[in-house]
Motif scaffolding. Structure first.
Motif, PDB file in Angstrom:
ATOM      1  N   ASN A   3       0.997  -1.256  -0.019  1.00 43.00           N
ATOM      2  CA  ASN A   3       0.124  -0.154  -0.073  1.00 43.00           C
ATOM      3  C   ASN A   3       0.809   1.158   0.153  1.00 43.00           C
ATOM      4  O   ASN A   3       1.726   1.465   0.732  1.00 43.00           O
ATOM      5  N   ARG A  47     -10.738  -4.901  -5.397  1.00 43.79           N
ATOM      6  CA  ARG A  47     -11.085  -3.646  -4.902  1.00 43.79           C
ATOM      7  C   ARG A  47      -9.932  -2.764  -4.434  1.00 43.79           C
ATOM      8  O   ARG A  47      -9.827  -1.600  -4.884  1.00 43.79           O
ATOM      9  N   SER A  48      -9.196  -3.386  -3.786  1.00 44.62           N
ATOM     10  CA  SER A  48      -8.080  -2.723  -3.156  1.00 44.62           C
ATOM     11  C   SER A  48      -7.020  -2.223  -4.302  1.00 44.62           C
ATOM     12  O   SER A  48      -6.440  -1.117  -4.121  1.00 44.62           O
ATOM     13  N   TYR A  49      -6.781  -3.215  -5.221  1.00 45.98           N
ATOM     14  CA  TYR A  49      -5.871  -2.699  -6.281  1.00 45.98           C
ATOM     15  C   TYR A  49      -6.205  -1.877  -7.123  1.00 45.98           C
ATOM     16  O   TYR A  49      -5.590  -0.846  -7.744  1.00 45.98           O
ATOM     17  N   LYS A  50      -7.512  -1.891  -7.474  1.00 45.70           N
ATOM     18  CA  LYS A  50      -8.547  -0.795  -8.088  1.00 45.70           C
ATOM     19  C   LYS A  50      -8.294   0.636  -7.486  1.00 45.70           C
ATOM     20  O   LYS A  50      -8.109   1.617  -8.198  1.00 45.70           O
ATOM     21  N   LYS A  51      -8.459   0.748  -6.168  1.00 43.59           N
ATOM     22  CA  LYS A  51      -8.305   1.944  -5.530  1.00 43.59           C
ATOM     23  C   LYS A  51      -6.868   2.404  -5.398  1.00 43.59           C
ATOM     24  O   LYS A  51      -6.725   3.526  -5.608  1.00 43.59           O
ATOM     25  N   GLN A  52      -5.970   1.695  -5.453  1.00 47.76           N
ATOM     26  CA  GLN A  52      -4.483   1.801  -5.520  1.00 47.76           C
ATOM     27  C   GLN A  52      -4.244   2.468  -6.902  1.00 47.76           C
ATOM     28  O   GLN A  52      -3.553   3.591  -7.160  1.00 47.76           O
ATOM     29  N   ALA A  54      -6.324   4.131  -8.878  1.00 45.18           N
ATOM     30  CA  ALA A  54      -7.027   5.160  -9.019  1.00 45.18           C
ATOM     31  C   ALA A  54      -6.350   6.409  -8.263  1.00 45.18           C
ATOM     32  O   ALA A  54      -5.918   7.434  -8.475  1.00 45.18           O
ATOM     33  N   ARG A  55      -5.869   5.962  -7.005  1.00 46.06           N
ATOM     34  CA  ARG A  55      -5.202   6.835  -6.081  1.00 46.06           C
ATOM     35  C   ARG A  55      -3.978   7.422  -6.952  1.00 46.06           C
ATOM     36  O   ARG A  55      -3.719   8.666  -6.800  1.00 46.06           O
ATOM     37  N   THR A  58      -4.617   9.352  -9.896  1.00 45.45           N
ATOM     38  CA  THR A  58      -5.042  11.008  -9.607  1.00 45.45           C
ATOM     39  C   THR A  58      -3.989  11.878  -9.243  1.00 45.45           C
ATOM     40  O   THR A  58      -3.978  12.982  -9.544  1.00 45.45           O
TER      41      THR A  58
END
Length: 67
Positions: A3, A47-52, A54-55, A58
């Motif tokens: 992370n 979900r965790s990888y997708k959020k990473q 996207a973060r 961004t």
């Protein structure tokens, strides 16, 4: 899975960001293949990888605008 904090991402170079995104996308593809072939995997990691991703994207976009 590593992370990344926002500070770590902001301190990365452009090349590091691109390579990190590609590694995360490859891992996400591997999870999708495992899901399609009904192999065992941890679905919460998708979900965790997708959020990473996207973060990181961004922050990359924000750096691009402010440069």
């Amino acid at each position: 899975m590593e992370n990344y904090t926002t500070e770590e991402i902001k301190n990365m170079s452009e090349e590091e960001i691109v390579s990190t995104i590609s590694k995360l996308k490859k891992t996400l593809l591997d999870f999708r293949v495992k899901q399609a072939t009904r192999q065992s995997f941890k679905p919460h990691l998708i979900r965790s990888y997708k959020k990473q991703i996207a973060r990181i994207m961004t922050i990359k976009h924000t750096n691009l605008i402010h440069s």
